[in-house]
Design a protein around this motif. Sequence first.
Motif, PDB file in Angstrom:
ATOM      1  N   LYS A  73      -5.443 -32.690 -11.965  1.00 48.61           N
ATOM      2  CA  LYS A  73      -4.368 -31.992 -12.663  1.00 48.61           C
ATOM      3  C   LYS A  73      -3.058 -32.644 -12.242  1.00 48.61           C
ATOM      4  CE  LYS A  73      -2.950 -27.424 -13.925  1.00 48.61           C
ATOM      5  NZ  LYS A  73      -3.367 -26.035 -13.905  1.00 48.61           N
ATOM      6  N   LEU A  74      -2.276 -33.069 -13.220  1.00 48.08           N
ATOM      7  CA  LEU A  74      -0.997 -33.674 -12.894  1.00 48.08           C
ATOM      8  C   LEU A  74      -0.010 -32.588 -12.488  1.00 48.08           C
ATOM      9  CD1 LEU A  74      -0.659 -36.395 -15.663  1.00 48.08           C
ATOM     10  CD2 LEU A  74      -1.648 -36.584 -13.384  1.00 48.08           C
ATOM     11  N   ALA A  75       0.782 -32.874 -11.467  1.00 51.72           N
ATOM     12  CA  ALA A  75       1.721 -31.887 -10.936  1.00 51.72           C
ATOM     13  C   ALA A  75       2.945 -31.762 -11.826  1.00 51.72           C
ATOM     14  CB  ALA A  75       2.140 -32.275  -9.520  1.00 51.72           C
ATOM     15  N   THR A  76       3.413 -32.862 -12.323  1.00 56.97           N
ATOM     16  CA  THR A  76       4.648 -32.865 -13.102  1.00 56.97           C
ATOM     17  C   THR A  76       4.455 -33.702 -14.352  1.00 56.97           C
ATOM     18  OG1 THR A  76       5.399 -34.727 -11.781  1.00 56.97           O
ATOM     19  CG2 THR A  76       6.165 -32.540 -11.109  1.00 56.97           C
ATOM     20  N   GLY A 103      -8.282 -28.466 -20.817  1.00 56.27           N
ATOM     21  CA  GLY A 103      -8.897 -27.449 -19.974  1.00 56.27           C
ATOM     22  C   GLY A 103      -8.122 -27.265 -18.692  1.00 56.27           C
ATOM     23  N   LEU A 104      -8.810 -26.842 -17.655  1.00 58.75           N
ATOM     24  CA  LEU A 104      -8.190 -26.574 -16.362  1.00 58.75           C
ATOM     25  C   LEU A 104      -7.541 -27.825 -15.782  1.00 58.75           C
ATOM     26  CD1 LEU A 104      -7.665 -24.548 -14.094  1.00 58.75           C
ATOM     27  CD2 LEU A 104      -9.903 -25.144 -13.148  1.00 58.75           C
ATOM     28  N   TYR A 105      -8.188 -28.977 -15.974  1.00 58.43           N
ATOM     29  CA  TYR A 105      -7.664 -30.237 -15.460  1.00 58.43           C
ATOM     30  C   TYR A 105      -7.197 -31.113 -16.616  1.00 58.43           C
ATOM     31  CZ  TYR A 105      -9.506 -28.719 -11.049  1.00 58.43           C
ATOM     32  OH  TYR A 105      -9.730 -27.995  -9.914  1.00 58.43           O
ATOM     33  N   ASP A 106      -6.346 -32.061 -16.294  1.00 61.31           N
ATOM     34  CA  ASP A 106      -5.834 -32.984 -17.308  1.00 61.31           C
ATOM     35  C   ASP A 106      -6.762 -34.179 -17.498  1.00 61.31           C
ATOM     36  OD1 ASP A 106      -3.360 -31.548 -17.765  1.00 61.31           O
ATOM     37  OD2 ASP A 106      -2.748 -32.254 -15.773  1.00 61.31           O
ATOM     38  N   TYR A 107      -7.454 -34.566 -16.418  1.00 61.45           N
ATOM     39  CA  TYR A 107      -8.318 -35.739 -16.456  1.00 61.45           C
ATOM     40  C   TYR A 107      -9.629 -35.468 -15.743  1.00 61.45           C
ATOM     41  CZ  TYR A 107      -4.446 -38.507 -18.136  1.00 61.45           C
ATOM     42  OH  TYR A 107      -3.420 -38.989 -18.900  1.00 61.45           O
ATOM     43  N   ARG A 108     -10.665 -36.125 -16.222  1.00 58.32           N
ATOM     44  CA  ARG A 108     -11.945 -36.185 -15.517  1.00 58.32           C
ATOM     45  C   ARG A 108     -12.162 -37.652 -15.187  1.00 58.32           C
ATOM     46  NH1 ARG A 108     -18.041 -34.820 -17.363  1.00 58.32           N
ATOM     47  NH2 ARG A 108     -17.798 -36.818 -18.392  1.00 58.32           N
ATOM     48  N   VAL A 109     -12.417 -37.935 -13.921  1.00 56.24           N
ATOM     49  CA  VAL A 109     -12.499 -39.306 -13.430  1.00 56.24           C
ATOM     50  C   VAL A 109     -13.826 -39.488 -12.699  1.00 56.24           C
ATOM     51  CG1 VAL A 109     -11.404 -41.024 -11.936  1.00 56.24           C
ATOM     52  CG2 VAL A 109      -9.989 -39.342 -13.142  1.00 56.24           C
ATOM     53  N   ARG A 110     -14.533 -40.560 -13.041  1.00 58.37           N
ATOM     54  CA  ARG A 110     -15.793 -40.892 -12.356  1.00 58.37           C
ATOM     55  C   ARG A 110     -15.493 -41.996 -11.353  1.00 58.37           C
ATOM     56  NH1 ARG A 110     -21.644 -41.082 -14.561  1.00 58.37           N
ATOM     57  NH2 ARG A 110     -22.701 -42.193 -12.883  1.00 58.37           N
ATOM     58  N   ARG A 125      -6.195 -42.718   0.097  1.00 60.11           N
ATOM     59  CA  ARG A 125      -5.281 -43.866   0.062  1.00 60.11           C
ATOM     60  C   ARG A 125      -4.928 -44.343  -1.334  1.00 60.11           C
ATOM     61  NH1 ARG A 125      -7.837 -47.506   4.904  1.00 60.11           N
ATOM     62  NH2 ARG A 125      -7.460 -46.008   6.575  1.00 60.11           N
ATOM     63  N   ARG A 126      -5.786 -44.080  -2.281  1.00 51.58           N
ATOM     64  CA  ARG A 126      -5.531 -44.608  -3.614  1.00 51.58           C
ATOM     65  C   ARG A 126      -5.228 -43.523  -4.643  1.00 51.58           C
ATOM     66  NH1 ARG A 126      -9.919 -49.493  -3.883  1.00 51.58           N
ATOM     67  NH2 ARG A 126      -8.857 -50.813  -2.372  1.00 51.58           N
ATOM     68  N   ILE A 127      -6.105 -42.553  -4.764  1.00 50.76           N
ATOM     69  CA  ILE A 127      -5.959 -41.568  -5.838  1.00 50.76           C
ATOM     70  C   ILE A 127      -4.865 -40.551  -5.541  1.00 50.76           C
ATOM     71  CG2 ILE A 127      -7.141 -39.736  -7.115  1.00 50.76           C
ATOM     72  CD1 ILE A 127      -9.708 -41.518  -6.810  1.00 50.76           C
ATOM     73  N   GLY A 132       2.425 -38.371  -9.742  1.00 52.83           N
ATOM     74  CA  GLY A 132       2.137 -37.206 -10.567  1.00 52.83           C
ATOM     75  C   GLY A 132       0.874 -36.449 -10.239  1.00 52.83           C
ATOM     76  N   VAL A 133       0.063 -36.918  -9.294  1.00 55.70           N
ATOM     77  CA  VAL A 133      -1.190 -36.231  -8.980  1.00 55.70           C
ATOM     78  C   VAL A 133      -0.885 -34.903  -8.300  1.00 55.70           C
ATOM     79  CG1 VAL A 133      -3.296 -36.292  -7.579  1.00 55.70           C
ATOM     80  CG2 VAL A 133      -2.589 -38.304  -8.876  1.00 55.70           C
ATOM     81  N   GLY A 134      -1.477 -33.842  -8.830  1.00 54.78           N
ATOM     82  CA  GLY A 134      -1.330 -32.511  -8.244  1.00 54.78           C
ATOM     83  C   GLY A 134      -2.653 -32.077  -7.653  1.00 54.78           C
TER      84      GLY A 134
END
Length: 152
Positions: A73-76, A103-110, A125-127, A132-134
């Motif tokens: 979910k992006l914070a901003t 939905g609840l989250y903005d992205y689904r990442v594998r 360290r990366r994600i 903008g990551v919340g």
Amino acid sequence: MIDLDDMDRTLLRALSEDATQSAGALARQHGFSQPAIWRRIKRLEDAGVLKERRVVLNAEALGFGVTVFLGVKLATKGRVSLEDFERAITAIPEVQTVQHILGLYDYRVRVVARDISDFERVLRRRIMTLPGVGDVEANVLLSEERRPGPIG
């Protein structure tokens, strides 16, 4: 939308199971000539039904024993563009897919990693350092079966 006949459906099922099959092999299996199979494949590609053919790698055999699905979910949303986030996250080698979802989250990442501690390193360290990551929710994959959906 393209009209699919029984042979088209049979061909799509065969290719969804193994996209590396040659037109000659498909022709022999299904009782058609190689040129007829090529024409059908070309028609399906031109119509956009066959989008791409690819090899699926076995991540575990390559040393990546952990697969994790992240809900991000992006914070901003207003401060960081979606394109900037997508560009940054797709640059991470361990990220296999990025899906913008509703939905609840903005992205689904594998994400694949060698083990849990390797995943923790990628996450911290990366994600988590991306702009903008919340909120992030992680779900570790236990098992997976490939189940192609219904065809035409």
